[in-house]
Structures are given as C-alpha cells and as structure tokens.
Motif scaffolding. Structure first.
Motif, short mmCIF file in Angstrom:
data_model
loop_
_atom_site.label_atom_id
_atom_site.label_comp_id
_atom_site.label_asym_id
_atom_site.label_seq_id
_atom_site.Cartn_x
_atom_site.Cartn_y
_atom_site.Cartn_z
N GLU A 132 28.82 41.28 51.25
CA GLU A 132 28.85 40.39 50.09
C GLU A 132 30.28 40.20 49.60
N LEU A 133 30.52 39.00 49.07
CA LEU A 133 31.82 38.68 48.50
C LEU A 133 31.95 39.37 47.15
N VAL A 134 33.05 40.07 46.96
CA VAL A 134 33.29 40.80 45.72
C VAL A 134 34.26 40.04 44.82
N ALA A 135 35.38 39.60 45.40
CA ALA A 135 36.40 38.95 44.59
C ALA A 135 37.25 38.06 45.49
N ALA A 136 37.83 37.03 44.88
CA ALA A 136 38.69 36.10 45.61
C ALA A 136 39.88 35.73 44.75
N ILE A 137 40.99 35.43 45.41
CA ILE A 137 42.18 35.00 44.69
C ILE A 137 42.84 33.88 45.49
N THR A 138 43.25 32.83 44.77
CA THR A 138 43.89 31.70 45.44
C THR A 138 45.39 31.92 45.54
N THR A 139 46.05 30.96 46.17
CA THR A 139 47.50 31.05 46.31
C THR A 139 48.20 30.96 44.95
N THR A 140 47.54 30.33 43.98
CA THR A 140 48.14 30.19 42.65
C THR A 140 47.71 31.29 41.69
N GLY A 141 46.90 32.23 42.18
CA GLY A 141 46.49 33.35 41.35
C GLY A 141 45.18 33.19 40.62
N SER A 142 44.47 32.09 40.84
CA SER A 142 43.14 31.94 40.24
C SER A 142 42.18 32.92 40.90
N THR A 143 41.28 33.47 40.11
CA THR A 143 40.40 34.52 40.62
C THR A 143 38.93 34.20 40.35
N ASN A 144 38.07 34.76 41.19
CA ASN A 144 36.62 34.70 41.02
C ASN A 144 36.02 36.03 41.40
N TYR A 145 34.90 36.36 40.74
CA TYR A 145 34.27 37.66 40.97
C TYR A 145 32.76 37.53 41.10
N ALA A 146 32.19 38.43 41.87
CA ALA A 146 30.74 38.56 41.87
C ALA A 146 30.29 39.03 40.49
N ASP A 147 29.12 38.58 40.09
CA ASP A 147 28.62 38.95 38.76
C ASP A 147 28.54 40.47 38.60
N SER A 148 28.25 41.16 39.68
CA SER A 148 28.04 42.60 39.62
C SER A 148 29.31 43.39 39.31
N VAL A 149 30.48 42.75 39.48
CA VAL A 149 31.74 43.47 39.25
C VAL A 149 32.59 42.87 38.15
N LYS A 150 32.15 41.76 37.57
CA LYS A 150 32.92 41.12 36.51
C LYS A 150 33.16 42.08 35.35
N GLY A 151 34.40 42.09 34.90
CA GLY A 151 34.76 42.97 33.79
C GLY A 151 35.14 44.37 34.21
N ARG A 152 34.88 44.69 35.49
CA ARG A 152 35.21 46.04 35.99
C ARG A 152 36.27 46.01 37.09
N PHE A 153 36.24 44.98 37.92
CA PHE A 153 37.17 44.87 39.04
C PHE A 153 38.19 43.77 38.75
N THR A 154 39.39 43.97 39.28
CA THR A 154 40.45 42.97 39.16
C THR A 154 41.14 42.80 40.50
N ILE A 155 41.18 41.56 40.97
CA ILE A 155 41.91 41.25 42.20
C ILE A 155 43.28 40.70 41.81
N SER A 156 44.28 41.09 42.57
CA SER A 156 45.63 40.60 42.32
C SER A 156 46.38 40.55 43.65
N ARG A 157 47.55 39.94 43.61
CA ARG A 157 48.34 39.85 44.83
C ARG A 157 49.82 39.96 44.52
#
Length: 113
Positions: free
Chosen positions: A46-71
């Motif tokens: 399952e997809l957990v988190a994604a980040i674009t080239t500009t830093g926009s992020t998306n998260y699975a509902d199950s991890v929102k507020g707990r996980f942070t993706i960064s680059r």
C-alpha cells in the motif's frame, strides 16, 4: 542505472518513532517524485506517502498526522519520519521512484512491546 537503498528500520515500541531514509543514485534526484510504500504480512503493498519535486505531499489516511515525508535533493535522499507508531504499522517499507518503476530492497519496521 537507478539504485534506491532504504535504511532506518528496526524494532520499536508502540508510541515510538523511527526515521526511514532512502538514498538514490544514478539519477538527477530533484527531477522526480518519490513515494514510500509498505507491505504487511499477508496484505497487499500500500502507498503510505508521496512527495513531488516541489515538495507537495500526500498521505494515506491511516498515517496522516503521524508520518511526514520529506526530501533533501542535495543528499539525493527521501525520508519518512514516523511518530506515534502502532502495531498496525508493522511492515516492510519500500522506497519507490514511480516514473521509472524503481524500488528499493525494503526495510523492516516492527512495532511491538
């Protein structure tokens, strides 16, 4: 040739934190969106988190507020900071470069007391 290498997994107690890293080589890292997936035993990946080239992020509902993706494009690395971990977060976590369908080898995260 693209290579993705994850690190940072391990055993942690419920409520604890871990930070996963995925180091990329063979690409101009800043040009690509990146994702983290996970696969628990007996379940589909399952997809957990994604980040674009500009830093926009998306998260699975199950991890929102707990996980942070960064680059960090200078280090060619994508991170997944995981806080307030639960037993349901136990899985192998994979780094993914969707444009090239490239995957890392995975890193095991086990949340248990």
């Amino acid at each position: 040739q693209v290579q993705l290498v994850e690190s940072g997994g391990g055993l942690v107690q419920p409520g604890g934190s871990l930070r996963l890293s995925c180091a990329a080589s063979g690409i101009i890292f800043g040009l690509y969106n990146m994702r983290w997936y996970r696969q628990a035993p007996g379940k589909q990946r399952e997809l957990v988190a994604a980040i674009t080239t500009t830093g926009s992020t998306n998260y699975a509902d199950s991890v929102k507020g707990r996980f942070t993706i960064s680059r960090d494009n200078g280090k060619r690395t994508v991170y997944l900071q995981m806080n307030s971990l639960k037993s349901d977060d136990t899985a192998v976590y994979y780094c993914n470069l969707p444009r090239m369908d490239s995957w890392g080898q995975g890193t095991q995260v086990t949340v248990s007391s």
